[in-house]
Design a protein around this motif. Structure first.
Motif, PDB file in Angstrom:
ATOM      1  N   ASN A  18     -14.496 -42.345 -32.153  1.00  0.00           N
ATOM      2  CA  ASN A  18     -13.239 -41.747 -32.614  1.00  0.00           C
ATOM      3  C   ASN A  18     -13.430 -40.274 -32.937  1.00  0.00           C
ATOM      4  N   ASP A  19     -13.189 -39.816 -34.144  1.00  0.00           N
ATOM      5  CA  ASP A  19     -13.042 -38.385 -34.431  1.00  0.00           C
ATOM      6  C   ASP A  19     -14.197 -37.514 -33.913  1.00  0.00           C
ATOM      7  N   GLN A  43     -17.583 -39.758 -34.250  1.00  0.00           N
ATOM      8  CA  GLN A  43     -17.640 -41.069 -34.884  1.00  0.00           C
ATOM      9  C   GLN A  43     -17.983 -42.100 -33.816  1.00  0.00           C
ATOM     10  N   HIS A  75     -13.937 -50.314 -34.376  1.00  0.00           N
ATOM     11  CA  HIS A  75     -14.226 -49.367 -35.459  1.00  0.00           C
ATOM     12  C   HIS A  75     -14.982 -50.065 -36.580  1.00  0.00           C
ATOM     13  N   MET A 128     -19.975 -46.708 -38.776  1.00  0.00           N
ATOM     14  CA  MET A 128     -19.901 -45.379 -38.173  1.00  0.00           C
ATOM     15  C   MET A 128     -21.211 -44.598 -38.260  1.00  0.00           C
ATOM     16  N   TRP A 179     -19.034 -40.952 -42.128  1.00  0.00           N
ATOM     17  CA  TRP A 179     -17.673 -40.653 -41.690  1.00  0.00           C
ATOM     18  C   TRP A 179     -17.541 -39.168 -41.353  1.00  0.00           C
ATOM     19  N   SER A 180     -16.317 -38.761 -41.095  1.00  0.00           N
ATOM     20  CA  SER A 180     -16.108 -37.454 -40.453  1.00  0.00           C
ATOM     21  C   SER A 180     -16.500 -36.278 -41.329  1.00  0.00           C
ATOM     22  N   ARG A 184     -12.149 -37.528 -48.457  1.00  0.00           N
ATOM     23  CA  ARG A 184     -13.099 -37.465 -47.335  1.00  0.00           C
ATOM     24  C   ARG A 184     -12.826 -36.308 -46.375  1.00  0.00           C
ATOM     25  N   ASP A 185     -13.655 -36.281 -45.332  1.00  0.00           N
ATOM     26  CA  ASP A 185     -13.505 -35.383 -44.181  1.00  0.00           C
ATOM     27  C   ASP A 185     -13.659 -33.913 -44.576  1.00  0.00           C
ATOM     28  N   GLU A 220      -5.778 -36.953 -43.565  1.00  0.00           N
ATOM     29  CA  GLU A 220      -7.149 -37.096 -43.072  1.00  0.00           C
ATOM     30  C   GLU A 220      -7.492 -35.830 -42.283  1.00  0.00           C
ATOM     31  N   CYS A 221      -8.766 -35.522 -42.228  1.00  0.00           N
ATOM     32  CA  CYS A 221      -9.281 -34.490 -41.318  1.00  0.00           C
ATOM     33  C   CYS A 221      -8.486 -33.182 -41.349  1.00  0.00           C
ATOM     34  N   TYR A 225      -5.565 -37.489 -32.184  1.00  0.00           N
ATOM     35  CA  TYR A 225      -5.677 -37.639 -33.637  1.00  0.00           C
ATOM     36  C   TYR A 225      -6.981 -37.011 -34.109  1.00  0.00           C
ATOM     37  N   ALA A 226      -7.002 -36.730 -35.416  1.00  0.00           N
ATOM     38  CA  ALA A 226      -8.210 -36.242 -36.104  1.00  0.00           C
ATOM     39  C   ALA A 226      -8.837 -35.025 -35.449  1.00  0.00           C
ATOM     40  N   TRP A 230      -9.673 -36.613 -30.851  1.00  0.00           N
ATOM     41  CA  TRP A 230      -9.870 -37.986 -30.388  1.00  0.00           C
ATOM     42  C   TRP A 230      -8.586 -38.461 -29.705  1.00  0.00           C
TER      43      TRP A 230
HETATM   44  N1  DQQ Z   1     -11.844 -41.498 -39.228  1.00  0.00           N
HETATM   45  C1  DQQ Z   1     -13.031 -41.401 -40.031  1.00  0.00           C
HETATM   46  C2  DQQ Z   1     -12.576 -40.901 -41.366  1.00  0.00           C
HETATM   47  C3  DQQ Z   1     -11.312 -40.209 -41.040  1.00  0.00           C
HETATM   48  C4  DQQ Z   1     -10.701 -41.085 -40.005  1.00  0.00           C
HETATM   49  C5  DQQ Z   1     -13.684 -42.758 -40.076  1.00  0.00           C
HETATM   50  C6  DQQ Z   1      -9.645 -40.396 -39.146  1.00  0.00           C
HETATM   51  O1  DQQ Z   1     -13.541 -40.024 -41.943  1.00  0.00           O
HETATM   52  O2  DQQ Z   1     -10.493 -40.029 -42.174  1.00  0.00           O
HETATM   53  O3  DQQ Z   1     -14.070 -43.175 -38.789  1.00  0.00           O
HETATM   54  O4  DQQ Z   1      -9.520 -41.006 -37.905  1.00  0.00           O
END
Ligand code: DQQ
Length: 464
Positions: A25-26, A42, A50, A53, A86-87, A148-149, A204-205, A256-257, A273
């Protein structure tokens, strides 16, 4: 010449990066380091779903060809990142490549910020012995998770970081921190707090950066009820707070992200992503899930609208092509076919109310993806007519309002690759789509209202 696809998996992109197998993903920690572009992402090494990670790793010299490398950063048992890396992002701390990421516990209820230091080719990573460097959510957020992120940049007087989350009862929030050394962080205040109905209940992100004369805040927004989208806000940075002046949906589709960074040419690049549009069972069966968007260069136009164009480097992948100018097209069906194409098309919308292109047409025309622009209501749409077992994807038309300036032609850029469509209109309206053709023969191209075409180029794209 027709560039062959893997007949076993016609949906797998051939010129977008994705890992050999499993879940991605991200984009994370993207950096140009000693000339080479490093993409971290990710990644779940256990399968196409998912969980668990890690930071996967790929490298490129030219932003077109990618080499997947071994996993860069993995969870450490009995540590603050024991259930996932995570991200996050990457900075050059006086010559030390430093990854700043979120570590999570088993039920993701505890999200903390951690550091890892890379060796000279970014293949080996050593975690900071003082992890986590930040663990407590500010009390006024009134919530226990969603912290996060990290997105970090170098300011005039030190390091700044924003974290994504929310403030209970208000909406999504980007929280601003400052540090002298990336290890001790001081909380300042929210950089920006959204309105939950408009900007989502959680962020997020988040990315925040100067562009032209303005500052841009990019938010991956989660909405009550499950929707998620990417917003782009343009405005000012005053007294360490973001003051938005305009906002748009960055992508009305599956992107996304996103993560941005500045490369050695000084370009602000954006990565994203591309989510899947089919169910989780079919993702697991396929053995892969998630695609990296072609990176784009960001800028603002004279009206401070956010412009994005795929990096010109991918034009090196163009092979056989077809070119037409106004009046050339006598047939709606084009002589070129394919599922890995780069298309540039200009239409004069005063010539026809609706114009556009159909992609991935079956020979009888029953299956296709139509990209249309309806000038009467300024609607840019992607309509997927796909039957069969793959039709479990959400097949509703996607789209957005796309306003042309007086006298402006409609300019479409379309990157088609297996199951991916990246659509950009006049650099400023973006719709990413996914579709899953039911037959390898569904590769036809047809122009809607050829009389409106001012210029059309289609290239087959080489596999990477
Ligand atoms: N994906 C990550 C997170 C983020 C999210 C986890 C956004 O850190 O917030 O895989 O797709």
């Amino acid at each position: 010449m027709m560039i062959p696809r893997n007949p076993q998996d016609i949906h797998r992109p051939t010129y977008h990066f994705l890992p050999a197998a499993n879940w991605m993903n991200d984009p994370n920690g993207v950096i140009q380091w000693r000339g080479r572009y490093h993409l971290f992402f990710q990644y779940n090494p256990d399968g196409a779903y998912h969980a668990n990670m890690h930071w996967g790793h790929a490298v490129s010299d030219d932003l077109a060809h990618w080499e997947e490398l071994p996993i860069a950063i993995a969870p450490t048992p009995h540590s603050p990142d024991q259930a996932g890396i995570w991200s996050g992002c990457m900075v050059d701390d006086g010559g030390m490549p430093t990854a700043i990421y979120t570590g999570v516990n088993d039920d993701y209820s505890r999200q903390v910020q951690c550091l890892a230091f890379g060796n000279e080719d970014l293949r080996r990573w050593t975690k900071h012995s003082g992890n986590p460097v930040l663990a407590e959510i500010p009390a006024h957020c009134f919530q226990a998770r969603d912290f996060r992120d990290p997105f970090v940049w170098r300011g005039d007087d030190g390091w700044y970081m924003i974290l994504s989350g929310h403030i209970n009862g208000l909406g999504g929030a980007a929280l601003l921190y400052r540090s002298d050394d990336l290890r001790e962080w001081q909380y300042l205040h929210p950089l920006f707090v959204g309105d939950s109905a408009r900007h989502g209940h959680n962020f997020e992100c988040v990315n925040f950066f100067p562009l032209g004369e303005k500052w841009v805040l990019i938010i991956s927004s989660m909405y009550d009820g499950g929707g998620a989208t990417v917003l782009a806000l343009v405005g000012r940075y005053e007294n360490q707070r973001f003051v938005p002046e305009s906002e748009t949906v960055y992508d009305a589709g599956y992107a996304y992200a996103p993560l941005t960074h500045v490369d050695d040419q000084g370009r602000r690049l954006i990565w994203a992503w591309l989510r899947e549009g089919r169910g989780t069972d079919r993702q697991r069966q396929a053995g892969w899930s998630g695609v990296q968007a072609i990176p784009r260069v960001l800028s603002l136009d004279s009206k401070h609208r956010l412009i994005s164009h795929p990096v010109p480097e991918i034009e090196a992948l163009r092979r056989d092509g077809f070119h037409a100018e106004a009046g050339d097209l006598t047939d709606k069906d084009l002589p070129l076919r394919g599922l890995a194409l780069d298309i540039e098309a200009a239409f004069d919308v005063s010539e026809a109310e609706t114009c556009g292109i159909e992609l991935a047409r079956s020979p009888d025309g029953a299956e296709k993806v139509a990209i249309t622009y309806d000038a009467s209501n300024e609607a840019l749409r992607v309509t997927r007519d796909y039957a069969g077992e793959e039709s479990e994807l959400d097949s509703e038309a996607q789209g957005m309002v796309h306003r042309l300036d007086p006298g402006e032609n409609l300019q479409l850029r379309i990157l088609l690759d297996g199951s991916v469509i990246e659509l950009i209109a006049n650099g400023r309206s973006r719709v990413t789509s996914r579709f899953y053709p039911s037959d390898a023969g569904n590769q036809g191209l047809r122009v809607i209202n050829p009389e409106a075409v001012r210029a059309l180029d289609v290239w087959e794209m080489a596999s990477i």
